[in-house]
Design a protein around this motif. Structure first.
Motif, PDB file in Angstrom:
ATOM      1  N   GLU A  50     113.383   6.320   5.502  1.00 31.46           N
ATOM      2  CA  GLU A  50     114.442   7.314   5.617  1.00 31.46           C
ATOM      3  C   GLU A  50     115.553   6.910   6.583  1.00 31.46           C
ATOM      4  O   GLU A  50     116.717   7.042   6.293  1.00 31.46           O
ATOM      5  CB  GLU A  50     113.844   8.658   6.055  1.00 31.46           C
ATOM      6  N   LYS A  51     115.188   6.450   7.753  1.00 32.03           N
ATOM      7  CA  LYS A  51     116.187   6.210   8.792  1.00 32.03           C
ATOM      8  C   LYS A  51     116.638   4.755   8.773  1.00 32.03           C
ATOM      9  O   LYS A  51     115.969   3.864   9.273  1.00 32.03           O
ATOM     10  CB  LYS A  51     115.623   6.606  10.153  1.00 32.03           C
ATOM     11  N   LYS A  52     117.800   4.527   8.185  1.00 33.75           N
ATOM     12  CA  LYS A  52     118.314   3.169   7.992  1.00 33.75           C
ATOM     13  C   LYS A  52     118.727   2.505   9.296  1.00 33.75           C
ATOM     14  O   LYS A  52     118.792   1.282   9.369  1.00 33.75           O
ATOM     15  CB  LYS A  52     119.511   3.194   7.037  1.00 33.75           C
ATOM     16  N   ASP A  53     119.002   3.275  10.340  1.00 27.35           N
ATOM     17  CA  ASP A  53     119.421   2.681  11.607  1.00 27.35           C
ATOM     18  C   ASP A  53     118.257   2.030  12.341  1.00 27.35           C
ATOM     19  O   ASP A  53     118.459   1.319  13.315  1.00 27.35           O
ATOM     20  CB  ASP A  53     120.097   3.725  12.494  1.00 27.35           C
ATOM     21  N   ARG A  54     117.041   2.250  11.888  1.00 27.67           N
ATOM     22  CA  ARG A  54     115.850   1.694  12.536  1.00 27.67           C
ATOM     23  C   ARG A  54     115.244   0.547  11.742  1.00 27.67           C
ATOM     24  O   ARG A  54     114.079   0.213  11.929  1.00 27.67           O
ATOM     25  CB  ARG A  54     114.809   2.795  12.715  1.00 27.67           C
ATOM     26  N   ILE A  55     115.997  -0.066  10.869  1.00 23.52           N
ATOM     27  CA  ILE A  55     115.469  -1.118   9.996  1.00 23.52           C
ATOM     28  C   ILE A  55     116.204  -2.430  10.262  1.00 23.52           C
ATOM     29  O   ILE A  55     117.425  -2.466  10.352  1.00 23.52           O
ATOM     30  CB  ILE A  55     115.630  -0.730   8.518  1.00 23.52           C
ATOM     31  N   ILE A  56     115.421  -3.500  10.381  1.00 24.71           N
ATOM     32  CA  ILE A  56     115.960  -4.855  10.458  1.00 24.71           C
ATOM     33  C   ILE A  56     115.453  -5.577   9.213  1.00 24.71           C
ATOM     34  O   ILE A  56     114.243  -5.634   8.969  1.00 24.71           O
ATOM     35  CB  ILE A  56     115.494  -5.586  11.728  1.00 24.71           C
ATOM     36  N   GLU A  57     116.366  -6.130   8.415  1.00 19.98           N
ATOM     37  CA  GLU A  57     115.988  -6.750   7.147  1.00 19.98           C
ATOM     38  C   GLU A  57     115.902  -8.260   7.276  1.00 19.98           C
ATOM     39  O   GLU A  57     116.752  -8.897   7.904  1.00 19.98           O
ATOM     40  CB  GLU A  57     117.006  -6.405   6.066  1.00 19.98           C
ATOM     41  N   ILE A  58     114.864  -8.811   6.644  1.00 21.32           N
ATOM     42  CA  ILE A  58     114.694 -10.254   6.528  1.00 21.32           C
ATOM     43  C   ILE A  58     114.454 -10.556   5.053  1.00 21.32           C
ATOM     44  O   ILE A  58     113.541 -10.002   4.447  1.00 21.32           O
ATOM     45  CB  ILE A  58     113.513 -10.765   7.378  1.00 21.32           C
ATOM     46  N   PHE A  59     115.271 -11.425   4.477  1.00 24.43           N
ATOM     47  CA  PHE A  59     115.135 -11.812   3.074  1.00 24.43           C
ATOM     48  C   PHE A  59     114.465 -13.175   3.001  1.00 24.43           C
ATOM     49  O   PHE A  59     114.790 -14.083   3.770  1.00 24.43           O
ATOM     50  CB  PHE A  59     116.508 -11.898   2.405  1.00 24.43           C
ATOM     51  N   VAL A  60     113.534 -13.317   2.053  1.00 22.03           N
ATOM     52  CA  VAL A  60     112.852 -14.596   1.852  1.00 22.03           C
ATOM     53  C   VAL A  60     112.844 -14.898   0.360  1.00 22.03           C
ATOM     54  O   VAL A  60     112.493 -14.045  -0.458  1.00 22.03           O
ATOM     55  CB  VAL A  60     111.395 -14.548   2.372  1.00 22.03           C
ATOM     56  N   GLY A  61     113.237 -16.117   0.012  1.00 23.93           N
ATOM     57  CA  GLY A  61     113.234 -16.523  -1.381  1.00 23.93           C
ATOM     58  C   GLY A  61     113.807 -17.916  -1.539  1.00 23.93           C
ATOM     59  O   GLY A  61     114.235 -18.544  -0.571  1.00 23.93           O
ATOM     60  N   LYS A  62     113.803 -18.368  -2.781  1.00 24.29           N
ATOM     61  CA  LYS A  62     114.403 -19.668  -3.072  1.00 24.29           C
ATOM     62  C   LYS A  62     115.917 -19.542  -2.941  1.00 24.29           C
ATOM     63  O   LYS A  62     116.474 -18.476  -3.187  1.00 24.29           O
ATOM     64  CB  LYS A  62     114.040 -20.103  -4.491  1.00 24.29           C
ATOM     65  N   LEU A 110     110.628  -6.702   5.264  1.00 24.76           N
ATOM     66  CA  LEU A 110     110.574  -8.020   4.631  1.00 24.76           C
ATOM     67  C   LEU A 110     110.844  -7.855   3.138  1.00 24.76           C
ATOM     68  O   LEU A 110     110.107  -7.177   2.442  1.00 24.76           O
ATOM     69  CB  LEU A 110     109.207  -8.663   4.840  1.00 24.76           C
ATOM     70  N   LYS A 111     111.911  -8.468   2.683  1.00 28.42           N
ATOM     71  CA  LYS A 111     112.257  -8.442   1.270  1.00 28.42           C
ATOM     72  C   LYS A 111     111.961  -9.832   0.724  1.00 28.42           C
ATOM     73  O   LYS A 111     112.791 -10.730   0.772  1.00 28.42           O
ATOM     74  CB  LYS A 111     113.712  -8.051   1.080  1.00 28.42           C
ATOM     75  N   VAL A 112     110.729  -9.971   0.232  1.00 28.16           N
ATOM     76  CA  VAL A 112     110.204 -11.274  -0.157  1.00 28.16           C
ATOM     77  C   VAL A 112     110.173 -11.382  -1.678  1.00 28.16           C
ATOM     78  O   VAL A 112     109.634 -10.505  -2.357  1.00 28.16           O
ATOM     79  CB  VAL A 112     108.782 -11.474   0.414  1.00 28.16           C
ATOM     80  N   ASP A 113     110.727 -12.465  -2.191  1.00 23.92           N
ATOM     81  CA  ASP A 113     110.696 -12.744  -3.625  1.00 23.92           C
ATOM     82  C   ASP A 113     109.248 -12.878  -4.088  1.00 23.92           C
ATOM     83  O   ASP A 113     108.401 -13.392  -3.344  1.00 23.92           O
ATOM     84  CB  ASP A 113     111.465 -14.034  -3.903  1.00 23.92           C
ATOM     85  N   LEU A 173     105.622  -4.949  15.702  1.00 22.41           N
ATOM     86  CA  LEU A 173     104.433  -4.855  14.867  1.00 22.41           C
ATOM     87  C   LEU A 173     104.606  -3.954  13.646  1.00 22.41           C
ATOM     88  O   LEU A 173     103.709  -3.886  12.809  1.00 22.41           O
ATOM     89  CB  LEU A 173     103.255  -4.365  15.714  1.00 22.41           C
ATOM     90  N   LYS A 174     105.717  -3.275  13.554  1.00 24.21           N
ATOM     91  CA  LYS A 174     105.964  -2.408  12.390  1.00 24.21           C
ATOM     92  C   LYS A 174     106.683  -3.228  11.326  1.00 24.21           C
ATOM     93  O   LYS A 174     107.859  -3.547  11.456  1.00 24.21           O
ATOM     94  CB  LYS A 174     106.794  -1.198  12.790  1.00 24.21           C
ATOM     95  N   VAL A 175     105.939  -3.543  10.273  1.00 23.78           N
ATOM     96  CA  VAL A 175     106.465  -4.383   9.204  1.00 23.78           C
ATOM     97  C   VAL A 175     106.356  -3.620   7.891  1.00 23.78           C
ATOM     98  O   VAL A 175     105.334  -3.001   7.599  1.00 23.78           O
ATOM     99  CB  VAL A 175     105.691  -5.720   9.112  1.00 23.78           C
ATOM    100  N   ASN A 176     107.399  -3.683   7.106  1.00 22.34           N
ATOM    101  CA  ASN A 176     107.446  -3.038   5.805  1.00 22.34           C
ATOM    102  C   ASN A 176     107.721  -4.116   4.763  1.00 22.34           C
ATOM    103  O   ASN A 176     108.555  -4.981   4.967  1.00 22.34           O
ATOM    104  CB  ASN A 176     108.561  -1.988   5.800  1.00 22.34           C
ATOM    105  N   TYR A 177     107.017  -4.039   3.638  1.00 22.26           N
ATOM    106  CA  TYR A 177     107.275  -4.938   2.519  1.00 22.26           C
ATOM    107  C   TYR A 177     108.034  -4.146   1.467  1.00 22.26           C
ATOM    108  O   TYR A 177     107.508  -3.201   0.900  1.00 22.26           O
ATOM    109  CB  TYR A 177     105.971  -5.489   1.944  1.00 22.26           C
TER     110      TYR A 177
END
Length: 159
Positions: free
Chosen positions: A57-69, A119-122, A143-147
């Motif tokens: 819900e709260k977008k201000d508390r999210i750090i995004e990491i993209f992983v893929g080719k 974590l936005k993982v392919d 330690l809070k990780v979201n897939y």
């Protein structure tokens, strides 16, 4: 007498003089509220499907990491090995902890303990690089990780 009956059936004229003011007010409202997407994807990011999904819900508390080719235009230069994208640049696993610390420093102190790393993982990426990223996150005590996934049938994920 005939003229009086015709006037009773006619509707009064509605003034449209304030219509441009309303249109511009709506235009300015949407211009101030709308956010622009700030990340351009440098990696392929075909997310897997999952059945149990919950929206963050709260977008201000999210750090995004993209992983893929790497994206097709970058694959000729960088090869086909999975890469990590932090903001708008490709990085190595060793740079993840420094990136997370710098992003945490940008957040207000009151919400730093509530930040989630998304974590936005392919779905083609092997689990080794994800494990390395999680190890870097443990080093900086995040330690809070979201897939991030799509909601749908999980049998599509298995090939």
């Amino acid at each position: 007498m005939k003229n009086f009956r015709n006037n009773k059936n006619k509707l009064p004229v509605i003034s449209t003089a304030s219509l441009p003011d309303i249109v511009f007010m709506l235009l300015f409202f949407f211009m101030t509220v709308t956010t622009i997407k700030d990340n351009t994807l440098l990696v392929d990011n075909n997310l897997p499907n999952a059945t149990e999904v919950k929206k963050l819900e709260k977008k201000d508390r999210i750090i995004e990491i993209f992983v893929g080719k790497p994206a097709p235009e970058l694959a000729a230069v960088l090869g086909s090995e999975p890469k990590i994208q932090l903001d708008n640049k490709l990085a190595s696993v060793n740079e993840v902890s420094a990136y997370i610390l710098s992003e945490l420093a940008k957040k207000p102190e009151a919400i730093r303990n509530y930040v989630t790393v998304s974590l936005k993982v392919d779905k083609e990426v092997k689990v080794g690089i994800v494990s390395d990223i999680k190890e870097e996150l443990r080093k900086v005590n995040v330690l809070k990780v979201n897939y991030t996934t799509y909601e749908g049938d999980t049998s599509i994920n298995v090939q």
